[in-house]
Scaffold this motif. Structure first.
Motif, mmCIF file in Angstrom:
data_model
loop_
_atom_site.group_PDB
_atom_site.id
_atom_site.type_symbol
_atom_site.label_atom_id
_atom_site.label_comp_id
_atom_site.label_asym_id
_atom_site.label_seq_id
_atom_site.Cartn_x
_atom_site.Cartn_y
_atom_site.Cartn_z
ATOM 1 N N ILE A 439 0.866 -1.545 -0.023
ATOM 2 C CA ILE A 439 -0.077 -0.545 -0.025
ATOM 3 C C ILE A 439 0.897 0.917 0.391
ATOM 4 N N LEU A 440 1.870 1.532 1.024
ATOM 5 C CA LEU A 440 2.502 2.609 0.988
ATOM 6 C C LEU A 440 3.863 1.939 1.694
ATOM 7 N N TYR A 441 4.769 3.045 0.473
ATOM 8 C CA TYR A 441 6.610 2.308 1.486
ATOM 9 C C TYR A 441 7.142 3.938 1.709
ATOM 10 N N GLU A 442 7.459 3.733 2.215
ATOM 11 C CA GLU A 442 8.606 4.428 2.981
ATOM 12 C C GLU A 442 8.065 6.178 3.192
ATOM 13 N N GLY A 443 6.840 6.354 3.336
ATOM 14 C CA GLY A 443 5.844 7.215 3.390
ATOM 15 C C GLY A 443 4.954 7.310 2.535
ATOM 16 N N THR A 472 4.095 0.007 9.377
ATOM 17 C CA THR A 472 4.832 0.532 10.308
ATOM 18 C C THR A 472 4.407 2.126 10.981
ATOM 19 N N LEU A 473 4.971 2.537 11.634
ATOM 20 C CA LEU A 473 4.995 4.299 11.919
ATOM 21 C C LEU A 473 6.196 4.503 12.117
ATOM 22 N N PRO A 474 6.996 5.965 11.137
ATOM 23 C CA PRO A 474 7.876 6.919 11.543
ATOM 24 C C PRO A 474 9.013 5.978 12.569
ATOM 25 N N ASP A 475 8.009 6.595 13.942
ATOM 26 C CA ASP A 475 8.897 5.658 14.962
ATOM 27 C C ASP A 475 9.462 4.167 15.394
ATOM 28 N N GLY A 476 9.656 3.681 14.198
ATOM 29 C CA GLY A 476 8.885 2.273 14.739
ATOM 30 C C GLY A 476 7.863 1.313 15.045
ATOM 31 N N LYS A 477 7.444 2.143 15.354
ATOM 32 C CA LYS A 477 6.071 1.081 16.098
ATOM 33 C C LYS A 477 5.301 0.481 14.822
ATOM 34 N N VAL A 478 4.267 0.055 15.617
ATOM 35 C CA VAL A 478 3.492 -1.796 14.198
ATOM 36 C C VAL A 478 2.397 -1.424 14.665
#
Length: 550
Positions: A439-443, A472-478
């Motif tokens: 769906i998305l890759y690196e934002g 995934t979120l920018p801070d590494g959370k899922v």
């Protein structure tokens, strides 16, 4: 002297009617397919019937307690060598069936209807003896044996509404609990103090229904260290969607694939996997072949490769350092036997290939093929040759095409065997599941959006459907999310998921399998809507497991 009775029946050969019925006797229940009033005798084994089938005499013998029921291919059924019923059985190419009405007559069952409209043939109706609501738990106690299909439950604003059938009741209404009995149907309303629509989950425990009442939409609810559950109605593509979220810090939990208890090639519900592994939560995961039950795509558990990649689809990865990534990756495996090196074509598959590996997790019998040479490997060394139906516990079976026979003749018992993984992913992989679409890759939305849609058959990406989303979120959370429709739209499509994921601030995102497979389970509760009304069994799930839960 034998009594002779005619048991009439009528079959519409041009349009066979198939439905489900429930049969219950002595506290045991089974739901079976009904074909124009007939059910498969094999389904009766779970009720305590012993069944013997004689192909020579073209008869089947059903033994239950002191009764003997003889089912003949001619359609005649004889009970205790005394009562004879014609046209009461039906033989097909793969089933022997008996009339459900005759079975009810033999066992002394009565016919009722469940709240969902299913016919239930049971010997005794249970009695509701008490209802208690406290600490967000509703408990219904019964005298007799309740069964899951007798209860239908729904939530309304500040209220729980139950319908039970068949049932009798000894409970009287109170200010909080209103009860209305009409024949064998009972309607119940439980009024709650919270001004919100509750989320309900039900389990049958001994002679009680236990219904948990939660309000996650009032805020994120912590269910374990680093794990929060939230439920909201969100606008996606101008449609109201019910979204169940798990917000996860992977530093505190493993995001671990779990295969069915029967091994690869078998199916099990996500709910049972969560309970069996004492997990915090779980969602469905990869795609699979519905004919074989085999997973489609890369599957790695605790660093062990259980299935090979399929196409250029995205992979959900957790590393040994507890970081999570979503990405397309290059991944292949070579196997080195002594000084010989082979490219592995498949792991735990029934598909043909020149070099195949079968691990102990493979739940089917290893295919035997004349054109293959088989080696058993234990603790990284060759310990035998020849076909095995199952892989050894601490090793695997290696099958190599006989076209390489002149090279294979040099392999000796004790030769070292090792995997060599070739990948562009830079970190050691602990867990991995391949699914998609990406769906998305690196934002950002991916540039080859149309190509990505075309990688999945049956308009999977373009259709509006229930979705299981991993991000995934920018801070590494899922984030794990299950998205259900609220307005009959069927769900959301790929492009709507892209816009939704951007709005939520996800960094990378992908789909797992969707539609009837989509489900979210927390502890022992199914918290997402089940689009088909029944929970589908799947070959693998993604579980949220506490670090100390080994």
């Amino acid at each position: 002297m034998k009594r002779f009775l005619i048991f009439a029946f009528f079959i519409l050969y041009s349009s066979i009617l198939i439905s489900q019925v429930l049969v219950g006797v002595n506290g045991k229940f089974v739901t079976v397919q009904e074909y124009n009033g007939f059910i498969d005798i094999k389904s009766l084994e779970s009720l305590g019937f012993s069944i013997v089938i004689s192909n020579r005499s073209e008869r089947a013998y059903l033994i239950y307690k002191n009764q003997i029921i003889i089912v003949e291919k001619s359609g005649t059924v004889t009970v205790d060598f005394l009562d004879i019923y014609e046209n009461a059985a039906l033989y097909t190419s793969d089933k022997i069936m008996i009339s459900v009405d005759l079975l009810s007559k033999i066992l002394g069952l009565s016919k009722y209807v469940t709240p969902a409209g299913m016919e239930a043939f049971i010997d005794k109706v249970c009695v509701l003896t008490s209802v208690d609501y406290s600490h967000n738990e509703l408990k219904l106690d019964f005298m007799g044996s309740p069964f899951e299909e007798m209860l239908e439950i729904k939530s309304e604003e500040s209220k729980v509404v139950l319908e039970l059938s068949p049932v009798l009741s000894e409970v009287v209404s109170t200010d909080q609990i209103k009860i209305n009995q009409n024949g064998y149907k009972l309607q119940m309303e439980i009024f709650l103090d919270t001004e919100a629509k509750p989320v309900l989950s039900t389990k049958l425990q001994d002679n009680s229904f236990i219904i948990t009442v939660s309000f996650p939409q009032l805020g994120r609810e912590q269910i374990a260290k680093g794990v929060y559950w939230e439920q909201k109605v969100e606008k996606i593509g101008n449609k109201d969607m019910l979204v169940n979220y798990l917000w996860i810090d992977p530093q505190f939990v493993d995001l671990k694939p779990e295969i069915s208890s029967g091994g690869i090639g078998s199916l099990e519900s996500v709910e049972k996997m969560v309970i069996r592994k004492n997990a915090v939560a779980g969602v469905n995961a990869n795609y699979f072949d519905t004919n074989t039950g085999l997973p489609i795509g890369l599957l790695i558990v605790d660093g062990k490769i259980l299935s090979m990649p399929y196409g250029d689809r995205p992979v959900f990865i957790q590393t040994f350092s507890n970081e999570v990534y979503i990405s397309r990756i290059y991944f292949d495996v070579n196997i080195k036997v002594g000084q010989l090196l082979f490219l592995v074509k498949g792991i735990n598959t029934i598909a043909q290939g020149e070099v195949l590996i079968f691990t102990p997790e493979f739940g089917l019998s290893i295919p035997y093929r004349d054109e293959m040479v088989y080696f058993s490997v234990v603790d990284g060394k060759v310990n035998g040759t020849g076909w095995l139906s199952k892989a050894p516990k601490n090793g695997f079976v290696l099958a190599i095409s006989s076209k390489y026979k002149k090279y294979l003749e040099g392999i000796q018992i004790g030769d070292t065997v090792e995997y060599i993984v070739n990948t562009n992913f830079p970190y050691p992989i602990k867990h991995a599941i391949e699914a998609g679409p990406l769906i998305l890759y690196e934002g950002s939305p991916i540039p080859d959006r149309n190509d990505e849609k075309n990688r999945y058959g049956g308009s999977i990406a373009r259709a509006s459907a229930t979705r299981t989303l991993a991000a995934t979120l920018p801070d590494g959370k899922v984030v794990l999310a299950v998205i259900n429709d609220q307005d009959g739209s069927g769900g959301v499509n790929y492009d709507e998921l892209v816009e939704f994921s951007l709005k939520k601030g996800f960094y990378s995102a992908m789909n797992f399998d969707g539609g009837s497979s989509s489900i979210m389970v927390i502890f022992d509760r199914v918290v997402s809507k089940v689009p088909t009304g029944w929970v589908r069994a799947v070959p693998a799930s993604l579980l949220v497991v506490k670090k100390d839960n080994k």
